[in-house]
Structure formats: structure tokens, C-alpha cells
Design an enzyme around this catalytic site. Structure first.
Site, mmCIF file in Angstrom:
data_model
loop_
_atom_site.group_PDB
_atom_site.id
_atom_site.type_symbol
_atom_site.label_atom_id
_atom_site.label_comp_id
_atom_site.label_asym_id
_atom_site.label_seq_id
_atom_site.Cartn_x
_atom_site.Cartn_y
_atom_site.Cartn_z
ATOM 1 N N GLU A 166 -6.360 30.679 -32.159
ATOM 2 C CA GLU A 166 -5.469 30.640 -33.213
ATOM 3 C C GLU A 166 -5.027 30.959 -34.024
ATOM 4 O OE1 GLU A 166 -3.146 27.604 -33.966
ATOM 5 O OE2 GLU A 166 -2.740 26.878 -31.814
ATOM 6 N N GLU A 372 -3.025 24.182 -25.333
ATOM 7 C CA GLU A 372 -2.686 22.537 -25.809
ATOM 8 C C GLU A 372 -1.508 22.961 -26.697
ATOM 9 O OE1 GLU A 372 -3.450 22.872 -30.681
ATOM 10 O OE2 GLU A 372 -5.509 24.225 -29.616
#
Ligand code: BGP
Length: 472
Positions: A166, A372
Site C-alpha cells: 500500500e 487484503e
């Protein structure tokens, strides 16, 4: 379209789940581990746990891997803590830290579970942070050295590598989440230089992986939240394209094509925050090619036009990685009236995951894996040691149905790795925000016995993996 018949999950589908070192391991300073930026944070959000013990996975990993094997995992996505391997980021290697991950990887392989290793998951070495952090190319060089240590140590055992978790959330929300510092008088400019340096680190790492272990697979792992226009009003459509270009495609275009897309670059120039690009940078960025794209998906964003002079904050929500805010002249995030929210205010959009799969596949034509996806909720442990998380089963079922829709749409999907394998500490909302298939018995300030309990979703996921199809 609504498919009449859904294609099955591929036979070699990677049934996994995810964690990150700093949120699950604990043992923050044990066996030679150096402090990361997480360990040196002083202003934890009110009432939330610190990360010193977390779920104590460091000492209990054998029990946890056995639970993953009991569910039938064929893969497990976890991150390696840079400061266990190189405590100050670019100095001596720590043998005890290297050994821990050999033991964990060997334990996984002994249970037939494929390790999917995230090389960096928010936990920048504090010592590097003090020397300028990612805004300095010293950190880029230190990361590439660290990456090569990982390949030399584990490259023969680990086939799947994720570079940086991320990066887009680190750059866009990292200061707020306490995972990056911006200390100069132009923080936005500094963060975009840090961003460029991270792209370079990623590119050089992917090149090194292919040189050392050509048969291994490596890719980026951004948080992708596909952006909808709030209405068919053309200005809203432009706002959605602005935010898609800046929040999503900026990161995947650099990882896959080695280029800044024109909308994102125009935005950076307009704001006066475009990074310095040194001689040779673009050649390195273009030479690096990922083998697949991992991305984290929790929900979509919905944005409207944000004319100058108007407040771009469309809803006054406390922005985080899944609650977008806005920027004057660029976009204004608004609630999507068709979606419900979690107890933590995150919208739930399973169909949006299908749209996101399609959008990434159409743009890059690389195999995909969601690393995720999950529902953070206040779970309750019953007297008889059960957790009836039917709400989590519903969330996962709906997202897996859309994954099957995407597979039937023709998207090549390698596997599914929801957040999380076992309960751990949220980036900013403590241990009470639980995501795991396994309940870990502790509270924010009472470690209790950290015992593990199988939730109802544990058994649901176990049956899904056994049959390789969604239970009726
Ligand atoms: C992502 C991070 C994960 C995890 C997840 C859930 O942004 O990659 O580390 O934290 O968000 O968010 P939270 O823990 O804040 O609920």
C-alpha cells in the site's frame, strides 16, 4: 452482465489469508530486532493498543500455522520486518531475525502452505527515518540491499514476493496513520519525492528478483479502491477519473509501465509537488516488469466535482485508507447511497470488487490476487469459546461470489488472501477491530492469555477450501 453459470475457482487457486509483521508478531525488540517507525510512535490513537505484543505471533507461530493448515490454506501472505533482518536498516544483518523467518517459512512449507512474502509493510526502520526516510535516496539504496538479502536467504523457498504494501496509502494517508514523516516545509512535495524513491526501490527490487530467481514471481501490492462518479454529470465523471488516476493508476502505471500517467503528472505539476527525476530513473522504472499484481480491496470510492471555492470535504468523515476526503479543484468524496457501512464507517461494495478486478485486468493484462479484503468488526467471544461471526461469513461470501463473476468475465485470478488470518492490531483502531478467522483473546490494555479460538468463519472457510467452491 449477470452470468447464468459461474466458472469454478481454478484447481490451483491460492486459498490464503494475510497479516503484517508489525500488526501480528509483537516481540518488537526481541532477538536483536531494531526499532521501526511504528515502535517509535508516541501518539497512538486514543484507547488503542500499542504494537509491542500484538498477537504474540512471534512466539506462537507454530500454533498459528497449524490453525492455518487446519483450515486448509494453500498459501499465507505475511510480511518480513525489515528491522529484524537489518536492525538499523542498512547496517549489520541480524542472524536471529533471519533465522525466525527461516523457521516460519519452513513451518509453512512443512504444512504444504505457499509463503507469499511482503517485503515491506509500513514498518520503516527508525534509524533510516532519522536520516531522512523515504524522501532520501539513501533509503532507496538501503531497501534494495535489504531486498537482496531476502532473496539470497529465502529466494529458493519463497516463490511469491510483494514489494511494498500500500505505497499509495503510505503517501496519501501515511502521516495521519503515523507510518511516514514529512518534516520539511513542503510536506506534499517531500512525500512525492518519497513516492518516487519508493517506485525506484520497487523497480530495482523486481529486476534483482528476476536476475537471481527467474522462476519466482514478484509484484506490487497497492490498495486499489475503484472510483465511481457520484452522478452522470460530466464534471463528476472527470472528478472520478482524477481520483482514479491519482489514487490508483499512478501507482500501478509506475509498477507495470514505468511511467507517470498524464493526469497524475499534470496534477503533480499543477500543485508544484512533482518529484526530481534523476538521469536514468525512467530507464530503471521501464525495465522493471511485475509478474502479477496484488492489490488490497476493501471498497470503492464515490466522488463528485470539487469546484474551486467550494469545501471539498463532502461528508466530514474522519478520512482513512477506506474513507476518502477530497481536494479543492480535484475531487470531493461523497457517500454512495447504494452501499451500507461497517461498524467503522467503511462502505461495503462486493460488486465494486468485480469492477476493480475488471478495471485492473483491462489496463494491465496481468494475473491478479487480492491480498487484503475483510470485515473489521467488534467480535464477541462466548462463554463456550465460540465467535458467531456470520456477518464476516456474509461479507467474505459476497466478495468471493464477485471474484467468481470476475473469473467468469475472463479475469485471470491467482488466489484470494483476505485480511486477516488471525486477529491482530489495526493500523489505527486497535485490537477491538477484529478481522481474523481466529479470535485472539486480549483487549486493548489487557493481554489476558492471548489464547486462540476458532470463529464460525474458520469452519466456513475450511469447508470452502476443502470443496473449492462456495457452500450453497
Ligand atoms: C490496510 C493495511 C493493513 C490493515 C488494513 C485494515 O490499509 O495494509 O495493514 O491495517 O488496512 O485496516 P485497519 O487495520 O486500519 O482496519
Amino acid at each position: 452482465m449477470h452470468h447464468q453459470r459461474l466458472k469454478p475457482f481454478p484447481q490451483d487457486f491460492l486459498w490464503s489469508a494475510s497479516t503484517s509483521a508489525y500488526q501480528v508478531e509483537g516481540a518488537w525488540d526481541e532477538d536483536g530486532k531494531g526499532p521501526s517507525i511504528i515502535d517509535t510512535k508516541t501518539d497512538l490513537p486514543e484507547g488503542t493498543s500499542d504494537f509491542t505484543v500484538a498477537s504474540d505471533h512471534y512466539h506462537r507461530y507454530k500454533e498459528d500455522v497449524a490453525l492455518m493448515a487446519e483450515m486448509g490454506f494453500t498459501a499465507y501472505r505475511f510480511s518480513i520486518a525489515w528491522t529484524r533482518i537489518v536492525p538499523d536498516g542498512d547496517g549489520e544483518v541480524n542472524p536471529a531475525g533471519v533465522k525466525f523467518y527461516h523457521d516460519l517459512i519452513d513451518e509453512l512449507l512443512a504444512h504444504g502452505i505457499e509463503p507469499i512474502v511482503t517485503m515491506f509493510h509500513f514498518d520503516t526502520p527508525a534509524a533510516l527515518n532519522e536520516k531522512g526516510g523515504w524522501a532520501s535516496r539513501t533509503t532507496t539504496d538501503a531497501f534494495v540491499r535489504y531486498a537482496n538479502i531476502l532473496f539470497d536467504e529465502y529466494g529458493s523457498k519463497v516463490k511469491y514476493w510483494l514489494t511494498i504494501n500500500e505505497q499509495n496509502m503510505m503517501i496519501m494517508l501515511g502521516v495521519k496513520l503515523g507510518i511516514i514523516d514529512a518534516l520539511t516545509d513542503n510536506p506534499a512535495r517531500e512525500l512525492m519525492q518519497a513516492n518516487h524513491n519508493m517506485f525506484l526501490a520497487q523497480a530495482r527490487t523486481m529486476i534483482a528478483s528476476h536476475e537471481k530467481f527467474p522462476e519466482n514471481k514478484i509484484g506490487p501490492a497497492p490498495n486499489i479502491s475503484y472510483v465511481y462518479p457520484a452522478s452522470p454529470k460530466p464534471e463528476d465523471v472527470i472528478a472520478a477519473d482524477n481520483f482514479n488516476s491519482i489514487r490508483n493508476w499512478l501507482y500501478l502505471d509506475l509498477a507495470v509501465r514505468g511511467e507517470y500517467n498524464s493526469v497524475a503528472w499534470a496534477y503533480l505539476e499543477e500543485k508544484g509537488i512533482a518529484p526530481e527525476i534523476a538521469e536514468g530513473d525512467l530507464e530503471v522504472l521501464r525495465a522493471a516488469k511485475p509478474d502479477f499484481i496484488a492489490f488490497n480491496y476493501y471498497n470503492t470510492s464515490t466522488v463528485a466535482d470539487a469546484p474551486f471555492g467550494e469545501n471539498p470535504d463532502g461528508r466530514g468523515a474522519d478520512a482513512d485508507q477506506q474513507i476518502a476526503a477530497g481536494e479543492e479543484g480535484v475531487y470531493k468524496a461523497v457517500d454512495n447511497p447504494h452501499l451500507v457501512k461497517t461498524q467503522f464507517g467503511w462502505e461495503i461494495d462486493p460488486v465494486g470488487m468485480r469492477m476493480t478486478y475488471r478495471a485492473i485486468w483491462d489496463r494491465y493484462r496481468l494475473p491478479l490476487i487480492v491480498t487484503e479484503n475483510g470485515l473489521g468488526a467488534f467480535d464477541e467471544l462466548t462463554e463456550d469459546g465460540r465467535v458467531h461471526d456470520d456477518y464476516r461469513i456474509e461479507y467474505l461470501r459476497r466478495h468471493l461470489e464477485q471474484t467468481q463473476e470476475a473469473i467468469t468475465d475472463g479475469v485471470e485470478i491467482l488466489g484470494y488472501s483476505p485480511w486477516t488470518a488471525i486477529d491482530l492490531v489495526s493500523t489505527h483502531q486497535g485490537v477491538a477491530k477484529r478481522y481474523g478467522f481466529v479470535y485472539v483473546d486480549r483487549t486493548e490494555d489487557d493481554l489476558r492469555d492471548l489464547a486462540r479460538y476458532r470463529k464460525d468463519s474458520f469452519y466456513w472457510y475450511q469447508e470452502l477450501i476443502r470443496t473449492n467452491e462456495l457452500p450453497a
